[in-house]
Scaffold this motif. Structure first.
Motif, PDB file in Angstrom:
ATOM      1  N   ASP A 103     -11.040  -3.684 -12.076  1.00  0.00           N
ATOM      2  CA  ASP A 103     -11.322  -3.399 -10.662  1.00  0.00           C
ATOM      3  C   ASP A 103     -12.641  -2.650 -10.541  1.00  0.00           C
ATOM      4  N   ASP A 119     -13.300  -0.341  -8.377  1.00  0.00           N
ATOM      5  CA  ASP A 119     -13.155   0.956  -7.708  1.00  0.00           C
ATOM      6  C   ASP A 119     -12.923   2.099  -8.692  1.00  0.00           C
ATOM      7  N   GLN A 165     -10.572   2.530 -10.682  1.00  0.00           N
ATOM      8  CA  GLN A 165      -9.177   2.909 -10.948  1.00  0.00           C
ATOM      9  C   GLN A 165      -8.811   2.561 -12.386  1.00  0.00           C
ATOM     10  N   ARG A 204      -4.323   5.424 -15.136  1.00  0.00           N
ATOM     11  CA  ARG A 204      -4.970   4.847 -13.959  1.00  0.00           C
ATOM     12  C   ARG A 204      -5.349   5.961 -13.006  1.00  0.00           C
ATOM     13  N   ARG A 207      -8.621   6.088  -6.750  1.00  0.00           N
ATOM     14  CA  ARG A 207      -9.813   5.365  -6.336  1.00  0.00           C
ATOM     15  C   ARG A 207     -11.021   6.290  -6.324  1.00  0.00           C
TER      16      ARG A 207
HETATM   17 MG    MG Z   1      -7.829  -0.014  -6.538  1.00  0.00          MG
END
Ligand code: MG
Ligand code: UDP
Length: 313
Positions: A95, A97, A99, A198, A201
């Motif tokens: 991703d 972002d 994350q 994780r 964001r």
């Molecule tokens: Mg995300």
């Protein structure tokens, strides 16, 4: 530039706030590995400055390539387009972002060098998610696990490394409602999970509202299970049995001289129940049918406005 050994594929939908930071992280991590790499960024019809930003990145660093969609096609399709255009021997989807930390990529690559062809990230911990997202995500994995026969690893998202051989297999699968986690698992090969933390964001907010999550869940279930269709059997047989039983009871009561327990209320509720059950199954049929129709039309998975940086090697 020779063919890169590693491709990093990231979908971006209105990620103007995260992108520069994301690029910095990827560059740092990948440069440390010391082999050729490329970063394939898919602009999924962003309405903010993501498109311009990607071009700026490309102007700075020719290893950044862009697939610019003509409109928003969604996360799974964006990943697909990235894999279609990636040229590396190993392709990492991640991703944009932050994350999924790019810092974990060397670990995935280490596993790949050991001979694993699919190395997927397993979210050991998730920061900055609402309890609602965590709850629905858990429910989702449970449901998929019990409805389908393929093993979809719990808590594995779309952060993974795929060997070229697996990428080629996935590229042959042109289904429109894509659940790439399931498709990768279905493909087989030597697979292994790598736990990672994780993060929250980096900036902005999730582009996956409940509506999109539900759609992904429906796509996943219909693509990998026909159990909902078969449930009609069970339900029908159950109701049939109930009907016969009720008939017998009523007959017995009548023979014994008692007044049977019928009334408008009972009739109405039974009618509603039956009508409801039938409509639910019509709806389930409809979901599968819409997907068949989708496949039959055989449209391309996405439309591209521009490809940037792919012909320079
Ligand atoms: Mg995300
Ligand atoms: N994304 C995309 N198209 C969409 C929605 C999301 O390309 O229609 C991208 C988004 O830019 C991000 C990744 O997919 O890089 C994951 O989306 P998001 O972070 O919003 O989902 P979450 O992490 O909240 O599940």
């Amino acid at each position: 530039m020779t063919k890169p050994r590693f491709s990093i594929v990231a979908p971006a939908y209105n990620e103007e706030e995260s992108l520069p930071e994301f690029y910095r992280h990827v560059r740092e991590v990948m440069d440390a590995i010391g082999e050729e790499w490329e970063l394939v960024l898919v602009n999924d019809g962003s309405t903010d400055r993501t498109g311009e930003m990607l071009r700026e990145l490309h102007a700075q660093d020719r290893r950044v390539c862009i697939v610019d969609f003509a409109r928003n096609f969604g996360h799974q399709i964006a990943i697909t387009a990235g894999m279609d255009h990636a040229r590396g021997e190993a392709v990492v989807t991640i991703d944009a972002d932050l994350q999924d930390p790019p810092e974990v990529i060397p670990e995935l690559i280490a596993r790949w060098r050991e001979g694993y062809q699919v190395v997927y990230g397993v979210r050991a911990e998730r920061e900055g998610e609402t309890w609602f997202k965590l709850f629905t995500a858990r429910l989702f994995y449970r449901l998929i696990g019990s409805l389908t026969e393929i093993e979809i690893p719990m808590e594995a998202g779309d952060f993974r490394l795929l060997d070229r051989q697996v990428v080629e297999e996935l590229r042959r699968m042109r289904e429109h409602r894509r659940f790439i986690r399931g498709m990768t698992s279905w493909a087989g090969y030597r697979q292994i999970g790598v736990p990672y933390q994780r993060h929250a964001r980096f900036a902005g907010e999730t582009k996956y509202p409940l509506r999109k999550m539900l759609r992904l869940a429906l796509d996943a279930i219909t693509a990998f299970s026909d159990l909902p269709l078969k449930l009609a059997w069970l339900c029908g047989l159950g109701l049939l049995g109930l009907g016969v039983l009720l008939g017998l009871v009523l007959l017995g009561l009548r023979l014994a001289g008692a007044t049977p327990l019928v009334g408008q209320g009972l009739v109405l509720s039974v009618a509603l129940l039956l009508g409801g059950v039938q409509l639910v199954f019509l709806g389930i049929l409809g979901e599968y049918m819409a997907r068949i129709y989708d496949e039959v039309r055989n449209r391309p998975l996405y439309t591209v406005r521009e490809l940037v940086g792919f012909d320079e090697s």
